[in-house]
Structure formats: structure tokens, C-alpha cells
Design an enzyme around this catalytic site. Structure first.
Site, PDB file in Angstrom:
ATOM      1  N   ASN A   9       0.867  -1.059   0.033  1.00 16.19           N
ATOM      2  CA  ASN A   9       0.061   0.026  -0.098  1.00 16.19           C
ATOM      3  C   ASN A   9       1.098   1.318  -0.122  1.00 16.19           C
ATOM      4  O   ASN A   9       1.298   1.527   1.094  1.00 16.19           O
ATOM      5  CB  ASN A   9      -0.933   0.056   1.324  1.00 16.19           C
ATOM      6  N   TRP A  10       1.399   1.852  -1.166  1.00 19.12           N
ATOM      7  CA  TRP A  10       1.880   2.941  -1.277  1.00 19.12           C
ATOM      8  C   TRP A  10       1.544   4.317  -0.626  1.00 19.12           C
ATOM      9  O   TRP A  10       2.124   5.121  -0.482  1.00 19.12           O
ATOM     10  CB  TRP A  10       2.479   3.224  -2.715  1.00 19.12           C
ATOM     11  N   LYS A  11       0.140   4.352  -0.551  1.00 17.70           N
ATOM     12  CA  LYS A  11      -0.301   5.444   0.119  1.00 17.70           C
ATOM     13  C   LYS A  11      -0.199   6.605  -0.679  1.00 17.70           C
ATOM     14  O   LYS A  11      -0.106   6.518  -2.108  1.00 17.70           O
ATOM     15  CB  LYS A  11      -0.140   5.713   1.646  1.00 17.70           C
ATOM     16  N   HIS A  97      -9.916   1.216   4.028  1.00 17.18           N
ATOM     17  CA  HIS A  97      -8.490   1.432   4.936  1.00 17.18           C
ATOM     18  C   HIS A  97      -8.764   2.287   5.904  1.00 17.18           C
ATOM     19  O   HIS A  97      -9.597   3.301   5.891  1.00 17.18           O
ATOM     20  CB  HIS A  97      -7.213   1.841   4.180  1.00 17.18           C
ATOM     21  N   GLU A  99      -7.631   4.853   7.250  1.00 22.64           N
ATOM     22  CA  GLU A  99      -7.260   6.210   6.862  1.00 22.64           C
ATOM     23  C   GLU A  99      -8.271   6.688   5.905  1.00 22.64           C
ATOM     24  O   GLU A  99      -8.709   7.788   6.318  1.00 22.64           O
ATOM     25  CB  GLU A  99      -5.868   6.476   6.030  1.00 22.64           C
ATOM     26  N   GLU A 169      -6.232  -5.043  10.121  1.00 21.70           N
ATOM     27  CA  GLU A 169      -5.157  -3.952  10.427  1.00 21.70           C
ATOM     28  C   GLU A 169      -5.303  -3.110  11.655  1.00 21.70           C
ATOM     29  O   GLU A 169      -6.077  -2.087  11.790  1.00 21.70           O
ATOM     30  CB  GLU A 169      -4.914  -2.765   9.300  1.00 21.70           C
ATOM     31  N   GLY A 175       1.985   2.383  10.836  1.00 19.52           N
ATOM     32  CA  GLY A 175       2.822   3.264  10.700  1.00 19.52           C
ATOM     33  C   GLY A 175       3.509   3.818  12.099  1.00 19.52           C
ATOM     34  O   GLY A 175       4.114   4.789  12.138  1.00 19.52           O
ATOM     35  N   SER A 215       2.696  -1.930  10.505  1.00 17.46           N
ATOM     36  CA  SER A 215       4.209  -2.153  10.668  1.00 17.46           C
ATOM     37  C   SER A 215       4.822  -3.637  10.184  1.00 17.46           C
ATOM     38  O   SER A 215       5.748  -4.044  10.942  1.00 17.46           O
ATOM     39  CB  SER A 215       4.754  -1.899  12.187  1.00 17.46           C
ATOM     40  N   GLY A 236       2.658  -1.046   4.212  1.00 17.21           N
ATOM     41  CA  GLY A 236       2.757   0.236   3.840  1.00 17.21           C
ATOM     42  C   GLY A 236       4.123   0.849   3.569  1.00 17.21           C
ATOM     43  O   GLY A 236       4.587   0.729   2.771  1.00 17.21           O
ATOM     44  N   GLY A 237       4.777   1.402   4.875  1.00 14.07           N
ATOM     45  CA  GLY A 237       6.061   1.898   4.726  1.00 14.07           C
ATOM     46  C   GLY A 237       7.107   1.106   4.291  1.00 14.07           C
ATOM     47  O   GLY A 237       7.821   1.543   3.250  1.00 14.07           O
TER      48      GLY A 237
HETATM   49  P1  PGA Z   1       2.401   0.345   7.822  1.00 11.00           P
HETATM   50  O1  PGA Z   1       1.102   0.753   6.939  1.00 11.00           O
HETATM   51  O2  PGA Z   1       3.087  -1.030   7.200  1.00 11.00           O
HETATM   52  O3  PGA Z   1       3.110   1.489   7.182  1.00 11.00           O
HETATM   53  O4  PGA Z   1       2.282   0.414   9.320  1.00 11.00           O
HETATM   54  C1  PGA Z   1       0.169  -0.686   6.655  1.00 11.00           C
HETATM   55  C2  PGA Z   1      -1.021   0.042   6.129  1.00 11.00           C
HETATM   56  O5  PGA Z   1      -1.626   1.113   6.563  1.00 11.00           O
HETATM   57  O6  PGA Z   1      -1.546  -0.593   5.173  1.00 11.00           O
END
Ligand code: PGA
Length: 253
Positions: A9-11, A97, A99, A169, A175, A215, A236-237
Site C-alpha cells: 500500500n503505497w498510500k 483502509h 485512513e 489492520e 505506521g 508495521s 505500507g512503509g
Molecule cells: P504500515 O501501514 O505498514 O506503514 O504500518 C500499513 C497500512 O496502512 O496498510
């Protein structure tokens, strides 16, 4: 056998040039995917054609969208429909998600409509669920996540639900560098599968991939993915660094 999936997930990250470099690094990496494994890249919508082109010769490296609108078309300035995404070759769409739920006020009822829109064009929703810290601290995470499943997914028929991928999640792990322990992940993944079994029967529950997100990195992926009900990760990250994501893909069972 249900699929094992590493989903990036590049966001809202990377320029076009950076996206191009990352995809080049990914296709050049020594990634070995078994028949039941996939890597999915949820890139910003503007990079979808680029990603599809770069991954064209890699049938197990797929491109996803991070969101879609619930309607097919119309006067919704700035939005992109599932139908439009399908027309450029997208078969997977991340929905709900945390977010999107938090910053864009996406409710379970809205997400149920989006799930229907994605299934209507024969694509796969990657449906996200997960509790905030306060709920985890009060020990009510199972009930919280179950309500998200009931309200967002459980209107589906058995034939429809098997097309869905679920991503659990916990918001407190996204994050933050704070990963759920593999025991915590397994416990709630098993609970999610039991909810699916109660509603749709055990055979169907066993078919549905449940990814863990929050994470995930190269160093903890193997331990998390080794849990019986953890079928990969939504990342994500660490998905923004080719060597990290490569290690995560190679940690799939
Ligand atoms: P993260 O994000 O790996 O940076 O914690 C995961 C996500 O939001 O899908």
C-alpha cells in the site's frame, strides 16, 4: 488452497520517477512466487498505467487501486469508479483502509456499497478492518472487528464473499513501528475466520485470505505469516523499499 498475498500500500507517496525506479527494482529482484502466492501493488491511481506496464510480464505481480467511488459514473468531481479502474486493467481494489474511514469519513454502510461496486465488475475487494488503541485496551477488539465485517461484508452471498480478501489492520500498529505480536495477530485472524464460518460455513471460511497489516517489515514478516490464519500482509512503509518488500514477499508461506 487459499492465496497467500503480499500487498503493498503505497498510500500518497512517491513521484512518478520514484515509482518507476521502485517498480524496476521489484521486477529485477529475485522474487520466487509459488502457485498460491501473489504480490499486489496498491499504487496511487495516477501511477496505475505505469505500474501495469512495468509488471506486464509478471502474472503474479498485480496492480491494485487504493479506493474507488461506489457509483459507476456521474457528476462526482475528482472521483474514480470501479468500472473506470476495471477498464484500465485493475482487478483488485483496497476498500475501507482506516485512513479512508478516519480522514474521509467512510462508514460501514458506504463501504458495503463500494464492495458491491467492486464485485459488480468482477474485481476483488481488499476489505480492511481493525480497531483503534482504546478498543484494544478495553479488550473489545473482536466485537469491534466483527461489527465491521457484519456491516461491510455480511450482506454478500457465499458466492460473493469468497471473492473478497480481508486485511486486518489494528490502527495502533499502522505506521507506528508497533506491530501486533504474532499471537495477537493469530488470535484475531482466527476470530475473523470463525465469524466467516458461522455466517457462511467452514469450507468457505477456509477459502478466504486474511492479511495482517501494521508495521510489517522484512524482519517480522516470516514470524507473522507463519501463523496458521495469517495469509500474508498489507504493507505500507516497508513496501516503499524494494529490498524490504522483496523480503516480505519471500516470507509468504
Ligand atoms: P504500515 O501501514 O505498514 O506503514 O504500518 C500499513 C497500512 O496502512 O496498510
Amino acid at each position: 488452497m487459499r492465496k497467500q498475498i503480499a500487498a503493498a500500500n503505497w498510500k500518497m507517496n512517491l513521484t512518478s520517477a520514484e515509482a518507476s525506479t521502485l517498480l524496476n527494482e521489484i521486477v529485477a529482484a529475485p522474487i520466487q512466487l509459488k502457485a498460491n502466492q501473489q504480490a499486489i501493488f496498491a499504487v496511487p491511481a495516477i501511477y496505475i498505467p505505469l505500474a501495469i506496464e512495468k509488471l506486464a510480464n509478471h502474472p503474479q505481480l498485480l496492480v491494485a487501486a487504493q479506493n474507488c467511488h461506489q457509483k459507476t459514473n456521474g457528476a462526482y468531481t475528482g472521483e474514480i469508479s470501479a468500472t473506470m479502474l476495471a477498464s484500465v486493467g485493475i482487478k483488485h481494489i483496497v476498500l475501507g483502509h482506516s485512513e479512508r474511514r478516519e480522514y474521509f469519513a467512510e462508514s460501514d454502510a458506504l463501504l458495503a456499497e463500494k464492495v458491491n461496486a467492486v464485485l459488480a465488475i468482477d474485481s476483488t475487494p481488499l476489505f480492511c478492518c481493525g480497531e483503534p488503541l482504546l478498543i484494544r485496551e478495553s479488550g473489545k477488539q473482536n466485537e469491534f472487528v466483527e461489527a465491521q465485517l457484519i456491516n461491510g461484508l455480511f450482506h454478500l452471498s457465499a458466492a460473493e464473499i469468497v471473492k473478497v480478501v480481508i486485511a486486518y489492520e489494528p490502527i495502533w500498529a499502522i505506521g507506528t513501528g508497533k506491530t501486533a505480536s504474532s499471537e495477537q495477530a493469530q488470535e484475531i485472524h482466527a476470530y475473523i475466520r470463525s465469524c466467516l464460518a458461522n455466517k457462511y460455513g467452514n469450507d468457505i471460511a477456509q477459502e478466504i485470505s486474511i492479511l495482517y497489516g501494521g508495521s510489517v517489515k522484512g524482519a517480522n514478516a516470516k514470524e507473522l505469516f507463519s501463523q496458521p490464519d495469517v495469509d500474508g500482509g498489507l504493507v505500507g512503509g516497508a513496501s516503499l523499499v524494494a529490498t524490504e518488500f522483496e523480503a516480505i514477499i519471500n516470507a509468504l508461506k
